[in-house]
Design an enzyme around this catalytic site. Structure first.
Site, PDB file in Angstrom:
ATOM      1  CG  ASP A 160      -7.749  -6.596   7.080  1.00  0.00           C
ATOM      2  OD1 ASP A 160      -6.857  -6.316   7.897  1.00  0.00           O
ATOM      3  OD2 ASP A 160      -7.914  -5.960   6.021  1.00  0.00           O
ATOM      4  CG  ASN A 218       2.866  -6.498   1.870  1.00  0.00           C
ATOM      5  OD1 ASN A 218       2.191  -6.994   2.781  1.00  0.00           O
ATOM      6  ND2 ASN A 218       2.354  -5.597   1.039  1.00  0.00           N
ATOM      7  CB  CYS A 232       0.515  -6.648  14.224  1.00  0.00           C
ATOM      8  SG  CYS A 232       1.632  -5.269  14.003  1.00  0.00           S
ATOM      9  N   GLY A 233      -0.327  -9.962  13.069  1.00  0.00           N
ATOM     10  CA  GLY A 233      -0.851 -11.235  13.553  1.00  0.00           C
ATOM     11  C   GLY A 233      -2.358 -11.317  13.675  1.00  0.00           C
ATOM     12  CG  HIS A 271      -7.142  -2.434  10.238  1.00  0.00           C
ATOM     13  ND1 HIS A 271      -5.825  -2.078  10.401  1.00  0.00           N
ATOM     14  CD2 HIS A 271      -7.135  -3.444   9.328  1.00  0.00           C
ATOM     15  CE1 HIS A 271      -5.062  -2.828   9.628  1.00  0.00           C
ATOM     16  NE2 HIS A 271      -5.833  -3.665   8.972  1.00  0.00           N
ATOM     17  NE  ARG A 288       5.043  -6.798  14.126  1.00  0.00           N
ATOM     18  CZ  ARG A 288       5.328  -8.073  13.942  1.00  0.00           C
ATOM     19  NH1 ARG A 288       6.441  -8.579  14.441  1.00  0.00           N
ATOM     20  NH2 ARG A 288       4.538  -8.850  13.241  1.00  0.00           N
ATOM     21  CG  PHE A 307       2.534 -18.034  16.979  1.00  0.00           C
ATOM     22  CD1 PHE A 307       2.058 -17.275  15.913  1.00  0.00           C
ATOM     23  CD2 PHE A 307       3.878 -17.943  17.286  1.00  0.00           C
ATOM     24  CE1 PHE A 307       2.904 -16.460  15.165  1.00  0.00           C
ATOM     25  CE2 PHE A 307       4.746 -17.133  16.556  1.00  0.00           C
ATOM     26  CZ  PHE A 307       4.257 -16.394  15.499  1.00  0.00           C
ATOM     27  CG  ASN A 317      -0.579 -15.775  12.632  1.00  0.00           C
ATOM     28  OD1 ASN A 317      -0.881 -16.310  11.559  1.00  0.00           O
ATOM     29  ND2 ASN A 317       0.620 -15.296  12.878  1.00  0.00           N
ATOM     30  NE  ARG A 357      -0.260  -8.498   2.261  1.00  0.00           N
ATOM     31  CZ  ARG A 357      -0.979  -7.779   3.112  1.00  0.00           C
ATOM     32  NH1 ARG A 357      -2.147  -8.195   3.539  1.00  0.00           N
ATOM     33  NH2 ARG A 357      -0.512  -6.645   3.570  1.00  0.00           N
ATOM     34  CB  SER A 392      -0.868  -3.616   8.154  1.00  0.00           C
ATOM     35  OG  SER A 392      -1.894  -2.697   7.908  1.00  0.00           O
ATOM     36  CE1 TYR A 448       0.939  -7.540  -4.059  1.00  0.00           C
ATOM     37  CE2 TYR A 448       0.753  -6.209  -2.093  1.00  0.00           C
ATOM     38  CZ  TYR A 448       1.049  -7.400  -2.694  1.00  0.00           C
ATOM     39  OH  TYR A 448       1.447  -8.468  -1.937  1.00  0.00           O
ATOM     40  N   GLY A 449      -3.134  -5.161  -3.868  1.00  0.00           N
ATOM     41  CA  GLY A 449      -3.809  -5.184  -2.570  1.00  0.00           C
ATOM     42  C   GLY A 449      -4.737  -4.007  -2.317  1.00  0.00           C
ATOM     43  CD  GLU A 462       1.481 -22.361  24.282  1.00  0.00           C
ATOM     44  OE1 GLU A 462       0.489 -22.337  25.058  1.00  0.00           O
ATOM     45  OE2 GLU A 462       2.015 -23.418  23.895  1.00  0.00           O
ATOM     46  CG  ASN A 463      -0.926 -15.118  21.553  1.00  0.00           C
ATOM     47  OD1 ASN A 463      -0.043 -14.993  22.411  1.00  0.00           O
ATOM     48  ND2 ASN A 463      -0.745 -14.753  20.294  1.00  0.00           N
ATOM     49  CE  LYS A 496      -6.265  -3.108   4.700  1.00  0.00           C
ATOM     50  NZ  LYS A 496      -6.546  -3.629   6.040  1.00  0.00           N
ATOM     51  NE  ARG A 515      -2.359  -1.220   3.567  1.00  0.00           N
ATOM     52  CZ  ARG A 515      -1.789  -0.417   4.440  1.00  0.00           C
ATOM     53  NH1 ARG A 515      -1.818   0.887   4.266  1.00  0.00           N
ATOM     54  NH2 ARG A 515      -1.224  -0.890   5.525  1.00  0.00           N
TER      55      ARG A 515
HETATM   56  C1  OXD Z   1      -3.201  -4.280   5.440  1.00  0.00           C
HETATM   57  C2  OXD Z   1      -3.921  -5.398   4.797  1.00  0.00           C
HETATM   58  O1  OXD Z   1      -2.231  -3.757   4.875  1.00  0.00           O
HETATM   59  O2  OXD Z   1      -4.826  -5.948   5.433  1.00  0.00           O
HETATM   60  O3  OXD Z   1      -3.616  -3.904   6.551  1.00  0.00           O
HETATM   61  O4  OXD Z   1      -3.606  -5.736   3.644  1.00  0.00           O
HETATM   62 MN    MN Z   2      -5.317  -4.936   7.246  1.00  0.00          MN
END
Ligand code: OXD
Ligand code: MN
Length: 609
Positions: free
Chosen positions: A301, A391, A278-279, A254, A424, A517, A282, A393, A276, A225-226, A519-520, A234, A85
């Protein structure tokens, strides 16, 4: 088809017309400006997607993967200059600069319209212009909003089939007068008739992603892209969505969304905002390591949230698919994602294995001996550069997700029990803290900071304030957005409880203190135990943390000293942290809601006690 020649200004859609004619007129106006070779409406469905995939394979943009290993899946490689982005070229074009606020790039609508007119004039020459009617949210839900994306990229048209609900019934609803968002996208690379195309046309030097919150329009130029080009995500679901939500009394966020069930069978719905990469994906697919717990996926997301008649906050994922970061995803970090990637996936900028499958950093403990990297070059472990772009995807439908909750497609959404904010942070921010009140929770969201990732251009690792993880996605003045969040204290009689989490705290010698992961789930256990008052917690100046023994550490190797460091609140460091929050607040001048300054002062005073 009637061609209407535009003059110097861009065509303005008329949202008040109720017939298909309004859509046809807009499409004709955009075509008259962009001058495509051909116009093609797409109607969604597996056949529509298969036709686009076939075309993308024929023109070399898609490499079909080995059908034995990864059926119905494809690899696309972008131009190396079109990989993330582009926040510096993303604009909010409200009439007044103060309505865009200090965190957005602002341009006057008239000035932007005239630059866009120049950029889009003839920009689709030699290309097919696809018209993609789409819904964000289940068709028929009162929360759902409609859009139509015009694009000259078949990659974008195909990806929109996965990420949104593309359907002709959107056109019917628009014909019946439904509100809709027009979104125009061009890769900005017109083709002469005698010119051979490239596999990833784009125009990186002129990327412009423009949003007009007042007229609810989106125009995006130069990138395929994306988030720059899949405009339902977004651009519409967050930037235009947040502006609509402010006017209409809801929130566009978000966030991921999950359903958590405890061993007694009690279910909770939790949304979580992390910046973006940061898991979020997951956590959305967490397989709890603690016995008897279940996490099911509702979204990874974006979440739209609106107060229900019951005084609770109801939440819905408006997307139909996932566009997740590949590197780092593996059987240990996210085995659900690995299972969900079995078929029907569009991969972008990952590496290709010799047997026609995909690979990215950390997918396997040892890299293969040979790959073709994301730039299409031979790669061996000795090459010294990443085989997959950081990045890179994967894009696949929600229906693929092996842990999907049955309510994911429910038109009502789900009632929210808790909201988590995280980032993070190597220092200062403890593993988990509960807010004292709604306003304190809004303060936590407003002061999220995080080390920058590869999801946007910029220096990876640099700390930035990313309020509500919405810094690049809020379609209006962030101070007004804080006020909108604060207003939900009045709108909800039974609001979700707010928590802050940080999986990324490091010890003084630089090692992660928490295994993360799966363990969260232990942190989720404490959070849900707080929701039912099974855990009592312990007061600190920044909120409530687990009391001694409340965080379940059975079976993991987190020493007493690591635990102490995970929750350590160094007064000096926190006073500096609060001062930096204060400086961030100063950037909003008088528009900053006084409630946030009060929360800051209260926290400062509690440190002084
Ligand atoms: C971002 C995405 O960049 O979800 O936040 O692609
Ligand atoms: Mn996102």
């Amino acid at each position: 088809m009637a061609i209407i020649h535009t003059q110097s200004a861009l065509p303005k859609p008329n949202h008040n017309l109720s017939g298909n004619a309004s859509l046809d007129t807009w499409v004709s106006q955009v075509a008259a400006l962009t001058k495509p070779r051909k116009i093609q409406w797409v109607n969604g469905g597996p056949e529509g997607l298969a036709a686009l995939n076939g075309l993308l394979v024929r023109q070399g943009t898609f490499i079909p993967l080995n059908p034995q290993l990864r059926p119905n899946s494809f690899l696309a490689r972008t131009d190396p200059a079109d990989v993330a982005r582009v926040e510096s070229r993303t604009f909010i074009c409200s009439e007044l600069e103060t309505d865009a606020g200090p965190t957005n790039n602002w341009q006057k609508p008239a000035a932007m319209r005239s630059s866009l007119h120049e950029l889009f004039d003839g920009s689709m020459r030699g290309r097919t212009m696809y018209v993609v009617p789409f819904a964000m949210g289940p068709l028929g839900s009162p929360i759902t909003r409609l859009g139509v994306e015009i694009t000259d990229s078949p990659y974008v048209a195909a990806s929109m089939h996965i990420m949104t609900r593309v359907s002709h019934s959107v056109v019917d609803q628009i014909a019946s007068g439904a509100e809709w968002v027009p979104a125009v996208h061009s890769v900005g690379a017109p083709l002469r008739t005698d010119e051979a195309d490239v596999t990833w046309p784009c125009n990186p030097a002129k990327v412009t992603v423009a949003h007009f919150p007042e007229t609810k329009e989106i125009w995006s130029f130069g990138s395929g892209y994306g988030g720059n080009s899949l405009l339902g995500k977004k651009a519409m679901a967050l930037r235009i969505g947040s502006a609509l939500g402010r006017k209409q009394g809801w929130l566009a966020e978000h966030m991921l969304l999950v359903k958590v069930t405890n061993p007694k069978g009690k279910a909770f719905h939790i949304a979580a905002a992390f910046p973006s990469a940061c898991g979020k994906t997951n956590l959305a697919m967490l397989k709890p390591s603690i016995p008897g717990w279940k996490v099911e996926t509702l979204g990874d997301d974006i979440v739209w949230m609106a107060p229900g008649n019951d005084g609770r906050l109801w939440a819905l994922n408006p997307e139909n698919g996932l566009f997740g970061v590949a590197p780092g995803t593996n059987a240990r970090t996210n085995s659900t994602a690995m299972d969900s990637l079995a078929t029907g996936v569009i991969f972008t900028n990952v590496a290709l294995t010799d047997d026609g499958d995909v690979w990215w950093e950390d997918l396997t403990p040892e890299p293969p001996a040979h790959l073709i990297d994301w730039r299409g070059q031979d790669w061996t472990p000795a090459t010294g550069t990443p085989a997959a772009h950081p990045n890179s995807r994967f894009c696949f439908p929600m229906a693929n997700v092996t842990s999907v909750a049955e309510e994911w497609d429910s038109p009502t959404g789900v009632p929210l029990d808790a909201i988590l904010f995280g980032g993070r942070r190597a220092t200062n921010v403890p593993l988990v803290v509960e807010a004292r009140s709604w306003n304190h929770g809004v303060f936590m969201g407003a002061t999220i900071s995080s080390e920058q990732t590869a999801a946007a251009e910029g220096t990876v690792g640099q700390l930035r304030r990313d309020p509500f993880a919405m810094l690049p996605f809020c379609g209006y003045n962030m101070a007004d957005y804080f006020a909108h969040w604060l207003s939900f204290a009045e709108r909800l009689t039974n609001p979700p409880q707010i928590f802050q989490v940080n999986w990324f705290r490091k010890s003084s010698n630089g090692k992660f203190l928490w295994p993360g992961f799966a363990e969260n789930s232990r942190v989720i256990e404490w959070i849900t135990n707080r929701l039912i008052s099974v855990a009592v917690g312990k007061e600190t100046p920044i909120g409530l943390v687990p009391a001694k023994g409340e965080l379940n550490l059975k079976g993991i190797d987190v020493s007493e000293s690591d635990l102490a460091e995970l929750f350590d609140l160094n007064e000096q460091a926190w006073l500096q942290e609060l001062a930096s929050m204060g400086e961030f607040f100063d950037s909003f001048d008088a528009k900053l809601p006084s409630e946030l300054r009060k929360e800051l002062e209260l926290t400062e005073s509690l440190f002084a006690v």
